[in-house]
Design an enzyme around this catalytic site. Structure first.
Site, PDB file in Angstrom:
ATOM      1  N   GLU A   1       9.678   2.498  10.862  1.00 24.83           N
ATOM      2  CA  GLU A   1      10.694   3.527  10.586  1.00 24.83           C
ATOM      3  C   GLU A   1       9.964   4.851  10.586  1.00 24.83           C
ATOM      4  O   GLU A   1       9.175   5.125   9.678  1.00 24.83           O
ATOM      5  CB  GLU A   1      11.350   3.285   9.220  1.00 24.83           C
ATOM      6  CG  GLU A   1      12.135   1.995   9.126  1.00 24.83           C
ATOM      7  CD  GLU A   1      13.381   1.999   9.990  1.00 24.83           C
ATOM      8  OE1 GLU A   1      13.820   3.063  10.437  1.00 24.83           O
ATOM      9  OE2 GLU A   1      13.896   0.894  10.248  1.00 24.83           O
TER      10      GLU A   1
ATOM     11  N   VAL B   1       1.277   7.724  13.356  1.00 21.96           N
ATOM     12  CA  VAL B   1       0.650   6.568  12.698  1.00 21.96           C
ATOM     13  C   VAL B   1       1.369   5.285  13.110  1.00 21.96           C
ATOM     14  O   VAL B   1       0.736   4.254  13.364  1.00 21.96           O
ATOM     15  CB  VAL B   1       0.640   6.740  11.159  1.00 21.96           C
ATOM     16  CG1 VAL B   1       0.157   5.466  10.482  1.00 21.96           C
ATOM     17  CG2 VAL B   1      -0.244   7.910  10.748  1.00 21.96           C
ATOM     18  N   GLY B   2       2.684   5.352  13.227  1.00 20.58           N
ATOM     19  CA  GLY B   2       3.449   4.171  13.642  1.00 20.58           C
ATOM     20  C   GLY B   2       2.981   3.635  14.995  1.00 20.58           C
ATOM     21  O   GLY B   2       2.871   2.427  15.199  1.00 20.58           O
TER      22      GLY B   2
ATOM     23  N   GLU C   1       8.784  17.536  14.550  1.00 20.27           N
ATOM     24  CA  GLU C   1       9.160  17.345  13.142  1.00 20.27           C
ATOM     25  C   GLU C   1       8.302  18.267  12.274  1.00 20.27           C
ATOM     26  O   GLU C   1       7.071  18.223  12.344  1.00 20.27           O
ATOM     27  CB  GLU C   1       8.939  15.883  12.734  1.00 20.27           C
ATOM     28  CG  GLU C   1       9.456  15.594  11.331  1.00 20.27           C
ATOM     29  CD  GLU C   1       9.221  14.148  10.906  1.00 20.27           C
ATOM     30  OE1 GLU C   1       8.097  13.639  11.093  1.00 20.27           O
ATOM     31  OE2 GLU C   1      10.160  13.543  10.351  1.00 20.27           O
TER      32      GLU C   1
ATOM     33  N   CYS D   1      13.050  12.077   6.233  1.00 17.57           N
ATOM     34  CA  CYS D   1      13.096  11.681   7.638  1.00 17.57           C
ATOM     35  C   CYS D   1      14.451  12.040   8.231  1.00 17.57           C
ATOM     36  O   CYS D   1      14.570  12.259   9.430  1.00 17.57           O
ATOM     37  CB  CYS D   1      12.844  10.189   7.762  1.00 17.57           C
ATOM     38  SG  CYS D   1      13.859   9.232   6.650  1.00 17.57           S
TER      39      CYS D   1
ATOM     40  N   LYS E   1       0.853  -1.191   0.000  1.00 15.89           N
ATOM     41  CA  LYS E   1       0.000   0.000   0.000  1.00 15.89           C
ATOM     42  C   LYS E   1       0.890   1.243   0.000  1.00 15.89           C
ATOM     43  O   LYS E   1       1.436   1.645   1.027  1.00 15.89           O
ATOM     44  CB  LYS E   1      -0.929   0.046   1.217  1.00 15.89           C
ATOM     45  CG  LYS E   1      -2.025   1.064   0.995  1.00 15.89           C
ATOM     46  CD  LYS E   1      -2.344   1.954   2.177  1.00 15.89           C
ATOM     47  CE  LYS E   1      -1.557   3.157   2.436  1.00 15.89           C
ATOM     48  NZ  LYS E   1      -1.720   4.320   1.563  1.00 15.89           N
TER      49      LYS E   1
ATOM     50  N   GLY F   1       6.743   5.892   8.036  1.00 22.73           N
ATOM     51  CA  GLY F   1       5.851   7.049   8.033  1.00 22.73           C
ATOM     52  C   GLY F   1       6.004   7.811   9.335  1.00 22.73           C
ATOM     53  O   GLY F   1       7.051   7.749   9.988  1.00 22.73           O
ATOM     54  N   SER F   2       4.953   8.508   9.714  1.00 25.08           N
ATOM     55  CA  SER F   2       5.038   9.374  10.887  1.00 25.08           C
ATOM     56  C   SER F   2       4.982   8.558  12.187  1.00 25.08           C
ATOM     57  O   SER F   2       4.444   7.447  12.221  1.00 25.08           O
ATOM     58  CB  SER F   2       3.884  10.373  10.866  1.00 25.08           C
ATOM     59  OG  SER F   2       2.664   9.666  10.817  1.00 25.08           O
TER      60      SER F   2
HETATM   61  P1  NAD Z   1       2.128   9.055   7.214  1.00 21.61           P
HETATM   62  O1  NAD Z   1       2.397   8.400   8.515  1.00 21.61           O
HETATM   63  O2  NAD Z   1       1.052  10.044   7.147  1.00 21.61           O
HETATM   64  O3  NAD Z   1       1.792   7.956   6.103  1.00 21.61           O
HETATM   65  C1  NAD Z   1       2.667   6.878   5.782  1.00 21.61           C
HETATM   66  C2  NAD Z   1       1.856   5.759   5.142  1.00 21.61           C
HETATM   67  O4  NAD Z   1       0.940   5.249   6.115  1.00 21.61           O
HETATM   68  C3  NAD Z   1       0.998   6.192   3.952  1.00 21.61           C
HETATM   69  O5  NAD Z   1       0.957   5.149   3.004  1.00 21.61           O
HETATM   70  C4  NAD Z   1      -0.372   6.390   4.584  1.00 21.61           C
HETATM   71  O6  NAD Z   1      -1.440   6.262   3.679  1.00 21.61           O
HETATM   72  C5  NAD Z   1      -0.389   5.271   5.612  1.00 21.61           C
HETATM   73  N1  NAD Z   1      -1.274   5.520   6.760  1.00 21.61           N
HETATM   74  C6  NAD Z   1      -1.743   6.715   7.229  1.00 21.61           C
HETATM   75  N2  NAD Z   1      -2.541   6.508   8.296  1.00 21.61           N
HETATM   76  C7  NAD Z   1      -2.583   5.172   8.516  1.00 21.61           C
HETATM   77  C8  NAD Z   1      -3.215   4.352   9.484  1.00 21.61           C
HETATM   78  N3  NAD Z   1      -3.974   4.862  10.451  1.00 21.61           N
HETATM   79  N4  NAD Z   1      -3.000   3.011   9.417  1.00 21.61           N
HETATM   80  C9  NAD Z   1      -2.219   2.457   8.465  1.00 21.61           C
HETATM   81  N5  NAD Z   1      -1.604   3.197   7.509  1.00 21.61           N
HETATM   82  C10 NAD Z   1      -1.765   4.537   7.534  1.00 21.61           C
HETATM   83  O7  NAD Z   1       3.526   9.678   6.730  1.00 21.61           O
HETATM   84  P2  NAD Z   1       3.846  10.493   5.399  1.00 21.61           P
HETATM   85  O8  NAD Z   1       3.280  11.873   5.537  1.00 21.61           O
HETATM   86  O9  NAD Z   1       3.503   9.700   4.197  1.00 21.61           O
HETATM   87  O10 NAD Z   1       5.445  10.554   5.485  1.00 21.61           O
HETATM   88  C11 NAD Z   1       6.122  11.452   6.286  1.00 21.61           C
HETATM   89  C12 NAD Z   1       6.591  10.823   7.581  1.00 21.61           C
HETATM   90  O11 NAD Z   1       7.351   9.650   7.284  1.00 21.61           O
HETATM   91  C13 NAD Z   1       7.516  11.710   8.362  1.00 21.61           C
HETATM   92  O12 NAD Z   1       7.198  11.628   9.722  1.00 21.61           O
HETATM   93  C14 NAD Z   1       8.889  11.111   8.107  1.00 21.61           C
HETATM   94  O13 NAD Z   1       9.852  11.386   9.090  1.00 21.61           O
HETATM   95  C15 NAD Z   1       8.566   9.675   8.015  1.00 21.61           C
HETATM   96  N6  NAD Z   1       9.604   8.935   7.304  1.00 21.61           N
HETATM   97  C16 NAD Z   1      10.420   8.114   8.026  1.00 21.61           C
HETATM   98  C17 NAD Z   1      11.451   7.430   7.398  1.00 21.61           C
HETATM   99  C18 NAD Z   1      12.363   6.502   8.164  1.00 21.61           C
HETATM  100  O14 NAD Z   1      12.966   5.626   7.557  1.00 21.61           O
HETATM  101  N7  NAD Z   1      12.483   6.649   9.480  1.00 21.61           N
HETATM  102  C19 NAD Z   1      11.632   7.569   6.019  1.00 21.61           C
HETATM  103  C20 NAD Z   1      10.770   8.417   5.311  1.00 21.61           C
HETATM  104  C21 NAD Z   1       9.756   9.084   5.971  1.00 21.61           C
END
Ligand code: NAD
Length: 497
Positions: A250, A232-233, A385, A284, A175, A228-229
């Site tokens: 991550e 959400v993580g 962030e 990130c 996804k 991701g964030s």
């Molecule tokens: P996000 O958390 O909003 O979304 C990431 C993914 O999760 C997307 O595919 C989104 O559709 C999905 N998602 C959103 N809500 C969800 C839920 N409730 N359940 C399951 N999946 C869900 O993040 P973003 O805005 O796409 O990316 C930016 C963030 O990602 C920043 O915080 C950045 O630091 C982080 N990031 C971390 C790394 C790393 O390796 N540590 C790398 C790149 C980005």
């Protein structure tokens, strides 16, 4: 007319069952529609997981070196399509071509690494405590992997997860972020062309709260790899823990570059510009805090401010653009809110600080590269962030205080120090709380064959990249082969009494 994209489930390109779609537009020119994509829901996830489950029965039995051969072809195909994929990526998420080419190259490197791992996937052989008995621990695939990815590295991050997952014999439901579904689709096309069988890779487009959650909750999904964030993580971690699923997280960062009084200032300047404003600060690992030794604070801050003002904003597809747009309207609003919050807390606006609307910029989500001075460690712009082109500059009295400020965050992904003092460089390696530390180079620049990940609220202890990610995508099976022809009891017959 813009292309209509589909999901790929059980060997077929299909629409969402509901028939709903969403649009993806170019953030540098919102008049340009990149394509329409299926707005999927739980029903589509159901089909995809079912297909992946069934495909696991046969894919797990394909010898790993054969799976590695497919990965080599994936690397070759990505190489031959590198420029086309880079252009597609810039069009859908905005970062400049130089960077999107690098993003694709990371996928290529990851493919060739995965290919070579097919002939390793080493286990252990260990002597038994009993005679005529053979002990080994081998890696086995786990099952169905849900891969949930963000938009800032639309090729690199999915490949970090999908290639090792497949190489290890797992099947995948992918996804991608809804800001970068086109690049994700290209990746799946390439995997299929290279020979990945139907059902082994599936892609389901759509929102996180529908598709993402449905995957995490699904009882037939065995492991979740999420980038991701942090917010959400944490939700994913809570849901997945109910069924004890294996989860790799991550997450966010608040990375700092330290500049000491003995630094090479020109080098440190290049580093901070690249770290803070590369990918429009939407990494990130972006340099979000610049911590400067007080004796060189004024000098180095003014170097940073004047260089920042010279950066050229523009469409990433056009040569001469240094910095592209924010990924979407919401992201630009968040950035602007933080700049206002910082000023209200007492930070000084030294460069940028507003939407950029000049020539060629008026139909994109451009924001001026921004420098906030006199930031203190307690301000929100020093702690949260921002994920945009904003650099918070903080003064430190000493090396010790610089490290202390650097560590004064809930995150722990990347870090950097510029110094010519070898002792301080090694102290920084020892004392900085982060998954990655760079000496005399910026906070960004991960190499595909090295472990990648962070400490504290940046993750849950797993690592991507290199050899470490293969631990996440395999289970250890311990095997004892007793060829003595007698019952031999461990801890009993092996001990002289
Ligand atoms: P996000 O958390 O909003 O979304 C990431 C993914 O999760 C997307 O595919 C989104 O559709 C999905 N998602 C959103 N809500 C969800 C839920 N409730 N359940 C399951 N999946 C869900 O993040 P973003 O805005 O796409 O990316 C930016 C963030 O990602 C920043 O915080 C950045 O630091 C982080 N990031 C971390 C790394 C790393 O390796 N540590 C790398 C790149 C980005």
């Amino acid at each position: 007319m813009a292309k209509k994209f589909q999901n790929y489930i059980n060997g077929k390109w299909v629409d969402a069952k509901s028939g709903r779609t969403f649009e993806n537009r170019n953030p540098a020119n919102w008049d340009e529609l990149v394509g329409t994509f299926p707005l999927s829901s739980k029903e589509d996830v159901e089909e995809a997981v079912k297909a992946a489950r069934k495909a696991f029965d046969t894919w797990r039995l394909v010898p790993a070196p054969r799976r590695g051969d497919i990965m080599r072809k994936v690397g070759d195909l990505l190489t031959s399509r590198k420029e086309e994929v880079a252009q597609q990526m810039t069009r859908e998420m905005g970062k400049v071509l130089l960077e999107t080419r690098g993003d694709v190259q990371e996928g290529i490197d990851t493919a060739y690494y995965a290919s070579s791992e097919g002939r390793r996937l080493f286990g252990h052989t260990v002597p038994s405590e009993l005679p005529s008995k053979f002990n080994m621990a081998i890696r086995v695939p786990i099952g169905v992997a849900a891969i949930i990815t963000p938009w800032n590295f639309p090729m690199a991050i999915p490949t970090w997860k999908i290639f090792p997952a497949l190489l290890c014999g797992n099947t995948v439901v992918f996804k991608p972020a809804s800001d970068t579904p086109a690049t994700a689709t290209t990746l799946v096309e390439i995997l299929l062309e290279a020979g990945i069988p139907p059902g082994v890779i599936n892609i389901v487009h759509g929102g996180g709260t529908e598709v993402g959650i449905a995957l995490v909750e699904h009882p037939e999904v065995d492991l979740v790899s999420f980038t991701g964030s942090t917010s959400v993580g944490k939700k994913i971690s809570e849901i997945a823990s109910r069924s004890l699923k294996r989860v790799s997280l991550e997450l966010g960062g608040k990375n700092a570059q330290i500049v000491m009084d003995d630094a090479d200032f020109d080098l440190a300047l290049e580093g901070v510009l690249w770290g803070a404003f590369g990918t429009t600060g939407q990494r990130c690992t972006a340099t979000s805090r610049l911590i400067i030794h007080e004796s060189v604070y004024d000098k180095f801050t003014s170097m940073v401010v004047s260089a920042t003002k010279k950066l050229r904003l523009g469409d990433g597809l056009k040569s001469g653009s240094d910095v592209g747009p924010c990924v979407n309207e919401k992201q630009r609003q968040i950035v602007d809110e933080y700049v206002k919050i910082g000023q209200a807390e007492g930070a000084k606006l030294l460069a940028g600080g507003k939407d950029a609307t000049g020539d060629g910029l008026s139909k994109g989500w451009f924001y001026e590269p921004t420098v906030l001075g006199d930031v203190t460690r307690t301000m929100r712009v020093a702690r949260e962030e921002i994920f945009g082109p904003v650099l918070s500059v903080i003064k430190a009295k000493s090396f010790e205080e610089a490290i202390d400020i650097c560590n004064d965050t809930t995150y722990g992904l990347s870090s950097s120090i510029y110094t010519q003092d070898i002792n301080n460089a090694y102290r920084a390696i020892r004392d900085i709380e982060a998954g990655i530390t760079y000496i005399n180079s910026p906070t960004i620049g991960a190499e595909a064959h090295m472990p990648f990940g962070g400490v504290k609220e940046t993750g849950n202890g797993h690592r991507e990249g290199g050899w470490t990610v293969y631990d996440f995508f395999t289970e250890w099976k311990t095997v004892y082969v007793d060829y003595s022809g007698t019952l031999q009891r461990a801890q009993i017959d092996s001990v002289d009494r």
